[in-house]
Design an enzyme around this catalytic site. Structure first.
Site, mmCIF file in Angstrom:
data_model
loop_
_atom_site.group_PDB
_atom_site.id
_atom_site.type_symbol
_atom_site.label_atom_id
_atom_site.label_comp_id
_atom_site.label_asym_id
_atom_site.label_seq_id
_atom_site.Cartn_x
_atom_site.Cartn_y
_atom_site.Cartn_z
ATOM 1 N N HIS A 124 0.825 -1.215 0.000
ATOM 2 C CA HIS A 124 0.000 0.000 0.000
ATOM 3 C C HIS A 124 0.862 1.269 0.000
ATOM 4 O O HIS A 124 2.055 1.216 -0.322
ATOM 5 C CB HIS A 124 -0.995 -0.033 1.160
ATOM 6 N N GLU A 161 -1.647 0.529 8.048
ATOM 7 C CA GLU A 161 -0.881 -0.607 7.538
ATOM 8 C C GLU A 161 0.283 -0.123 6.677
ATOM 9 O O GLU A 161 1.390 -0.678 6.746
ATOM 10 C CB GLU A 161 -1.780 -1.535 6.715
ATOM 11 N N HIS A 216 2.951 -6.969 4.398
ATOM 12 C CA HIS A 216 1.583 -6.537 4.693
ATOM 13 C C HIS A 216 1.226 -6.844 6.141
ATOM 14 O O HIS A 216 1.993 -7.473 6.876
ATOM 15 C CB HIS A 216 0.591 -7.266 3.776
ATOM 16 N N GLU A 298 1.707 -11.544 5.656
ATOM 17 C CA GLU A 298 0.784 -10.799 6.515
ATOM 18 C C GLU A 298 1.301 -10.988 7.935
ATOM 19 O O GLU A 298 1.180 -12.070 8.516
ATOM 20 C CB GLU A 298 -0.638 -11.347 6.367
#
Length: 334
Positions: A124, A161, A216, A298
């Site tokens: 992101h 995040e 992530h 993640e």
């Protein structure tokens, strides 16, 4: 033999006196030499000043600076820049030393990952929240079309995040570079949004990366805890063909999962992956379009208070970076 300059007296048996003893003769000589030395030295110095002569009778020449000292002013201060403007000597420089300076290669990287390239993809972008129309644009991921990017998630207190992924990525880069690796980022907060998922994949491909890791954190409901590593499925369609990277990507993912658990003390996710910490997916453009071994990690669930407490801790993020790094090192045989 006499050691003074007075004229000798007439020689006669009655007037000739015996020579002074050896110690008197040496003392007289020393006094004479001492008296003459300053005069001779002063004359030599005056000659040098008037003629400009150096050793060997030649005028002293300023030594030319090697090329490495007269370029790259951006990396030096003003004092160095001034030094580089000195008038060069008319005399020919020492060709051997000048050639060696100009042709000296850069020192090769040292460490177990020297010669290896790793691409780190911080998930992101903190600016995505302000550019929703841009990131909503559809891009081709081979098997279908998908949004260019997403905003990512946040903790309940608002820690983004994208902030987390960039911090862990930078820590990972520092560790990898200390081991000799060349590290390429897909972005480093140097653009207002994105990049899109297809561009993220392309950056890894064009870098001919030996390994690519996309960092992530998840955003599912509270009570779901732990990390998981996402592996590419076998996908073929359009620009997507993962057949050559499925095997090495699994190896990379398994090594990262094992090292991440040891480094952070976190457990594999309790809500998917059957406790293995590994998940295979065919809907992520960053994996589908990759031609290099690649995985997503993640690192935890930002919406769970216990996981969020870890994700917001700088000390824990350093451990996360160490786990990711150790997994990459193991995969690359470093």
């Amino acid at each position: 033999m006499r050691y003074d300059d007075s004229p000798p007296p007439p020689e006669s048996a009655a007037s000739v006196s015996p020579d002074p003893p050896w110690y008197a003769r040496r003392s007289t000589l020393a006094v004479a030499v001492a008296a003459l030395a300053p005069t001779a030295l002063a004359g030599w110095v005056l000659t040098q000043v008037l003629t400009g002569s150096g050793p060997g009778g030649q005028p002293p020449q300023p030594k030319a600076l090697p090329a490495s000292h007269t370029t790259g002013a951006g990396a030096r201060g003003a004092g160095d820049a001034k030094a580089s403007t000195a008038t060069p000597s008319p005399a020919a420089p020492d060709s051997a030393s000048a050639s060696a300076s100009a042709s000296a290669p850069a020192a090769p990287a040292k460490g177990p990952l020297a010669g290896r390239t790793v691409v780190i993809d911080p998930g992101h972008n903190t600016g995505n929240f302000k550019h929703t129309s841009e990131i909503d644009r559809q891009v081709d991921i081979g098997t279908n079309r998908k949004e260019c990017d997403t905003t990512g998630t946040t903790t309940n207190s608002g820690y983004m995040e994208a902030e987390f992924t960039l911090d862990v990525s930078r820590r990972t880069r520092a560790l990898l570079e200390s081991k000799g690796a060349k590290v390429v980022f897909t972005h480093d907060a140097d653009r207002p949004w994105g990049p899109c998922i297809d561009e993220r994949a392309r950056i890894g491909n064009e870098a001919k990366a030996d390994a690519v890791v996309s960092v992530h954190a998840d955003g599912v409901s509270a009570g779901n805890r732990g990390f998981h590593v996402i592996l590419p499925a076998t996908v073929k369609g359009g620009a997507a063909d993962t057949s050559k990277i499925v095997g090495p990507s699994r190896d990379l993912g398994e090594r990262i999962a094992g090292n991440f658990a040891r480094s952070t003390g976190s457990a594999p996710a309790n809500y998917l992956g059957s406790g293995t910490g590994l998940v295979v997916r065919d809907d992520l453009g960053g994996l589908n379009l990759s031609t290099r071994p690649k995985v997503f990690i993640e690192c935890g669930n930002m919406r769970d208070a216990k996981d969020a407490a870890q994700l917001t801790s700088p000390e824990w993020r350093q451990k996360a970076a160490e786990g990711i790094t150790n997994g990459i090192v193991g995969f690359l045989g470093g």
